[in-house]
Design an enzyme around this catalytic site. Structure first.
Site, PDB file in Angstrom:
ATOM      1  N   ASP A  28      39.174 -51.749  58.219  1.00  0.00           N
ATOM      2  CA  ASP A  28      38.304 -51.248  59.134  1.00  0.00           C
ATOM      3  C   ASP A  28      39.027 -50.741  60.631  1.00  0.00           C
ATOM      4  O   ASP A  28      39.294 -51.507  61.348  1.00  0.00           O
ATOM      5  CB  ASP A  28      37.603 -52.445  59.750  1.00  0.00           C
ATOM      6  CG  ASP A  28      36.094 -52.216  60.440  1.00  0.00           C
ATOM      7  OD1 ASP A  28      35.884 -51.087  60.609  1.00  0.00           O
ATOM      8  OD2 ASP A  28      35.696 -52.961  61.080  1.00  0.00           O
ATOM      9  N   GLU A 107      31.486 -41.967  61.611  1.00  0.00           N
ATOM     10  CA  GLU A 107      30.102 -42.388  62.202  1.00  0.00           C
ATOM     11  C   GLU A 107      29.650 -41.120  62.935  1.00  0.00           C
ATOM     12  O   GLU A 107      30.258 -40.325  63.860  1.00  0.00           O
ATOM     13  CB  GLU A 107      30.484 -43.441  63.011  1.00  0.00           C
ATOM     14  CG  GLU A 107      29.252 -44.369  63.599  1.00  0.00           C
ATOM     15  CD  GLU A 107      29.339 -45.733  63.897  1.00  0.00           C
ATOM     16  OE1 GLU A 107      30.353 -46.011  63.281  1.00  0.00           O
ATOM     17  OE2 GLU A 107      28.599 -46.175  64.514  1.00  0.00           O
ATOM     18  N   LYS A 143      28.540 -42.564  58.352  1.00  0.00           N
ATOM     19  CA  LYS A 143      28.062 -43.758  58.970  1.00  0.00           C
ATOM     20  C   LYS A 143      26.830 -43.415  59.932  1.00  0.00           C
ATOM     21  O   LYS A 143      27.026 -42.786  60.968  1.00  0.00           O
ATOM     22  CB  LYS A 143      29.099 -44.400  59.503  1.00  0.00           C
ATOM     23  CG  LYS A 143      29.282 -45.859  59.258  1.00  0.00           C
ATOM     24  CD  LYS A 143      30.814 -46.357  59.848  1.00  0.00           C
ATOM     25  CE  LYS A 143      30.520 -47.717  60.252  1.00  0.00           C
ATOM     26  NZ  LYS A 143      31.870 -48.130  61.024  1.00  0.00           N
ATOM     27  N   THR A 168      25.062 -48.571  59.053  1.00  0.00           N
ATOM     28  CA  THR A 168      25.908 -49.426  59.817  1.00  0.00           C
ATOM     29  C   THR A 168      24.611 -50.266  60.880  1.00  0.00           C
ATOM     30  O   THR A 168      23.519 -49.841  60.968  1.00  0.00           O
ATOM     31  CB  THR A 168      27.067 -48.658  60.419  1.00  0.00           C
ATOM     32  OG1 THR A 168      27.661 -49.776  61.179  1.00  0.00           O
ATOM     33  CG2 THR A 168      26.470 -47.743  61.552  1.00  0.00           C
ATOM     34  N   PHE A 190      26.680 -56.510  59.676  1.00  0.00           N
ATOM     35  CA  PHE A 190      27.334 -56.956  60.636  1.00  0.00           C
ATOM     36  C   PHE A 190      27.598 -58.443  60.799  1.00  0.00           C
ATOM     37  O   PHE A 190      26.838 -59.276  61.650  1.00  0.00           O
ATOM     38  CB  PHE A 190      27.253 -56.252  61.951  1.00  0.00           C
ATOM     39  CG  PHE A 190      27.680 -54.985  62.129  1.00  0.00           C
ATOM     40  CD1 PHE A 190      27.854 -53.971  61.211  1.00  0.00           C
ATOM     41  CD2 PHE A 190      28.271 -54.578  63.571  1.00  0.00           C
ATOM     42  CE1 PHE A 190      28.530 -52.992  61.212  1.00  0.00           C
ATOM     43  CE2 PHE A 190      28.891 -53.510  63.740  1.00  0.00           C
ATOM     44  CZ  PHE A 190      28.836 -52.664  62.625  1.00  0.00           C
TER      45      PHE A 190
END
Ligand code: E4P
Length: 334
Positions: A28, A107, A143, A168, A190
């Protein structure tokens, strides 16, 4: 005698042990120079991570390429900024793909979180840029924040354009159910941010057994496996090794360099915790949201942690995208 979980084994690192449970390890970060030693299969980026990486001296050649591309392909400054920003994201993604064998997540701008059409257009544009660089769309996950509009956009991208998506900012069971129904490739719950919320609200410290982020992921795991959904679950936003250990056996986990480092320098065993066989008993009965916007919004709204963390997450990513845009604008004007 040491407790079982602390048992040391020979040679193998905890990172090896985690991989052996069947969990795919993902890095990540946008800081791709640092990831090779962990041999992740994939990597994920977000505006915050790319803002941080863009400030590093060693990544200035990527920034320069993006600036040149913006100048060449846009006329007004605003247009050049937008083009350069997309190009920068793709430059990072392409560089990451030179290192990892699998996929990279790029993203979509969080400021589009409530605009289905603009999300679809942005995703197609990012994939076009990748393809111009010779990167197949099969190696990219777009994303998208798991808002109602984001999930609908992902559904369209997956079914009409063959574009794979990573949903996400996922904080609730409701979002996870809708994402699976939408046929998205992957979701990113998350975990840590959910735990942060409860820690702040209750003043309690959570262990892996009662960590609300870990419990949500287990609930999603059993539900998906029971009903045969193919959507991959990728745990994200981990705060500590115990959260990772509690979910060993999960499809994917995306880990910060700090946590990857801890796993690499430890020899502790990581036994598999999640088991497909128990999904039939533990998974909840099927529910549906995908064709019922008001039900989705109402049930999502019932989940206080999800509502607060989702809104905050969009604001944070938007703020970092804004900062990155300012950086690019400054460079374009030099
Ligand atoms: C994952 O996709 C996100 O980039 C990340 O895991 C968020 O983690 P954080 O809560 O530590 O910012």
């Amino acid at each position: 005698m040491e407790p079982d979980s602390k048992k040391q084994n020979t040679g193998k690192t905890s990172l090896d042990n985690l991989k052996e449970t069947g969990t795919i390890v993902v890095a990540d970060t946008g800081d791709f120079e640092e990831i090779e030693k962990y041999s992740p299969q994939d990597a994920t980026t977000n505006p915050t991570l790319l803002l941080a990486a863009s400030k590093k001296e060693s990544y200035q050649p990527l920034m320069n390429t993006a600036i040149e591309y913006g100048k060449k392909n846009g006329s007004l400054l605003g247009e050049q900024v937008d083009i350069a920003m997309d190009k920068l994201f793709v430059e990072f993604g392409r560089s990451i793909l030179n290192i990892v064998p699998g996929r990279v997540s790029t993203e979509v701008d969080a400021r589009l979180s409530f605009n289905r059409k603009a999300t679809v257009t942005k995703a197609i544009n990012l994939i076009d840029l990748y393809e111009k660089e010779g990167v197949s769309k099969d190696r990219v996950l777009i994303k998208i924040g798991a808002t109602w509009e984001g999930i609908q956009a992902a559904k369209e991208l997956e079914s009409d354009h063959g574009i794979h998506t990573n949903l996400t900012l996922l904080f609730s069971f409701v979002q996870a159910v809708a994402c699976a129904e939408a046929g998205v490739t992957l979701i990113s719950p998350f975990i840590g941010r959910i735990m942060d919320f409860f820690k702040e609200k209750t003043g309690k410290t959570y262990t892996a057994n009662d960590d609300p982020g870990v419990l949500l992921v287990k609930r999603i795991y059993y539900y998906y496996k029971k009903h045969g959904y193919n959507t991959t679950i990728m745990g994200a936003s981990f705060r500590n090794i115990d959260e990772i250990k509690a979910l060993a056996g999960l499809d994917h986990v995306t880990l910060s360099l700090n946590l990857l480092d801890k796993l690499l320098s430890s020899k502790e065993e990581i036994p598999k915790q999640l088991n497909l066989k128990t999904a039939k008993d533990k998974g909840e009965s099927k529910i549906s949201f995908i064709n019922n916007e008001s039900k989705f919004r109402y049930d999502f709204n019932e989940d206080e942690a999800a509502v607060i963390k989702m809104a905050e997450g969009i604001r944070k990513f938007a703020k970092d995208a804004d900062m990155l845009q300012n950086l690019i604008e400054k460079k374009l004007s030099e």
